[in-house]
Design an enzyme around this catalytic site. Structure first.
Site, mmCIF file in Angstrom:
data_model
loop_
_atom_site.group_PDB
_atom_site.id
_atom_site.type_symbol
_atom_site.label_atom_id
_atom_site.label_comp_id
_atom_site.label_asym_id
_atom_site.label_seq_id
_atom_site.Cartn_x
_atom_site.Cartn_y
_atom_site.Cartn_z
ATOM 1 N N HIS A 24 0.827 -1.215 0.000
ATOM 2 C CA HIS A 24 0.000 0.000 0.000
ATOM 3 C C HIS A 24 0.854 1.255 0.000
ATOM 4 O O HIS A 24 2.035 1.217 0.329
ATOM 5 C CB HIS A 24 -0.986 0.031 1.175
ATOM 6 C CG HIS A 24 -0.356 0.017 2.536
ATOM 7 N ND1 HIS A 24 -0.150 -1.140 3.244
ATOM 8 C CD2 HIS A 24 0.112 1.006 3.328
ATOM 9 C CE1 HIS A 24 0.407 -0.861 4.418
ATOM 10 N NE2 HIS A 24 0.581 0.441 4.494
ATOM 11 N N HIS B 238 4.001 7.044 3.723
ATOM 12 C CA HIS B 238 4.951 5.945 3.555
ATOM 13 C C HIS B 238 4.505 4.984 2.458
ATOM 14 O O HIS B 238 3.361 5.009 2.008
ATOM 15 C CB HIS B 238 5.179 5.188 4.871
ATOM 16 C CG HIS B 238 3.973 4.467 5.418
ATOM 17 N ND1 HIS B 238 3.148 5.007 6.374
ATOM 18 C CD2 HIS B 238 3.455 3.240 5.153
ATOM 19 C CE1 HIS B 238 2.184 4.146 6.676
ATOM 20 N NE2 HIS B 238 2.344 3.066 5.947
ATOM 21 N N GLU C 8 7.589 0.985 5.127
ATOM 22 C CA GLU C 8 7.037 -0.044 5.999
ATOM 23 C C GLU C 8 7.252 -1.389 5.305
ATOM 24 O O GLU C 8 7.052 -1.509 4.100
ATOM 25 C CB GLU C 8 5.520 0.205 6.184
ATOM 26 C CG GLU C 8 4.813 -0.828 7.036
ATOM 27 C CD GLU C 8 3.316 -0.548 7.194
ATOM 28 O OE1 GLU C 8 2.746 0.208 6.384
ATOM 29 O OE2 GLU C 8 2.722 -1.105 8.142
HETATM 30 CO CO CO Z 1 1.094 1.369 6.278
#
Ligand code: CO
Length: 134
Positions: A7, A79, A130
Site C-alpha cells: 500500500h 509511507h 514499511e
Molecule cells: Co502502512
C-alpha cells in the site's frame, strides 16, 4: 528482498472526508475505519486492483503522525509498504547493510494483523518505508 507494493499511505486531516472522496469521487472500494491504538492511527483502506491506499488519521495523544499534519495541512503521502517473505530475515539483512529500523526494532502487528516494521527515510531516498510480512 522486497516484493509487491502492499500500500501507499496518505495522512489526511479528515478521515471521513477522505474516505468519501475515494469512494464517491474516485469510485473506489473503501473499508470501514479501523483503530490501531498501538500505532496511534485510525486507518481506512482503499482497495485498488493492483494495490491499496491507506488513509491515516491520528488517534490519541502522541500519535506519530500528528506532527505531519501540522506541517502538511491538507495531508500528504506518508509511507510506502513493501511485502517481504520473512520480516526478521529482512530486518537483519537491512540492519547489516546499515539501515535504521524505527522504534525498538521489533516487528509489531500492523493493520492486517501481520508483522510490520518501519525503516528510517534517510536511508531510502527520503521515503519512510514499511515492511509487511506477506
Ligand atoms: Co502502512
Amino acid at each position: 528482498m522486497i516484493g509487491r507494493l502492499n500500500h501507499v499511505a496518505i495522512v489526511v486531516p479528515d478521515l471521513e472526508a477522505a474516505a468519501n472522496t475515494y469512494r464517491d469521487i474516485l469510485g473506489a472500494v473503501v473499508s470501514e475505519p479501523v483503530e490501531l491504538p498501538d500505532h496511534g492511527v485510525t486507518t481506512v483502506f482503499v482497495e485498488l486492483p493492483n494495490t491499496k491506499i491507506e488513509l491515516l488519521h491520528p488517534l490519541g495523544g502522541g500519535s506519530p503522525i500528528a506532527r505531519f499534519l501540522t506541517k502538511h495541512k491538507h495531508g500528504g503521502m506518508h509511507h510506502l509498504c513493501y511485502e517481504v517473505d520473512d520480516i526478521y530475515a529482512a530486518r537483519d539483512q537491512l540492519v547489516e547493510a546499515g539501515a535504521t529500523v524505527l522504534g525498538d526494532g521489533e516487528p509489531k502487528p500492523g493493520a492486517h494483523d501481520k508483522p510490520v516494521l518501519f525503516l528510517h527515510p534517510r536511508d531510502f531516498c527520503g521515503t519512510l518505508i514499511e515492511l509487511e510480512e506477506a
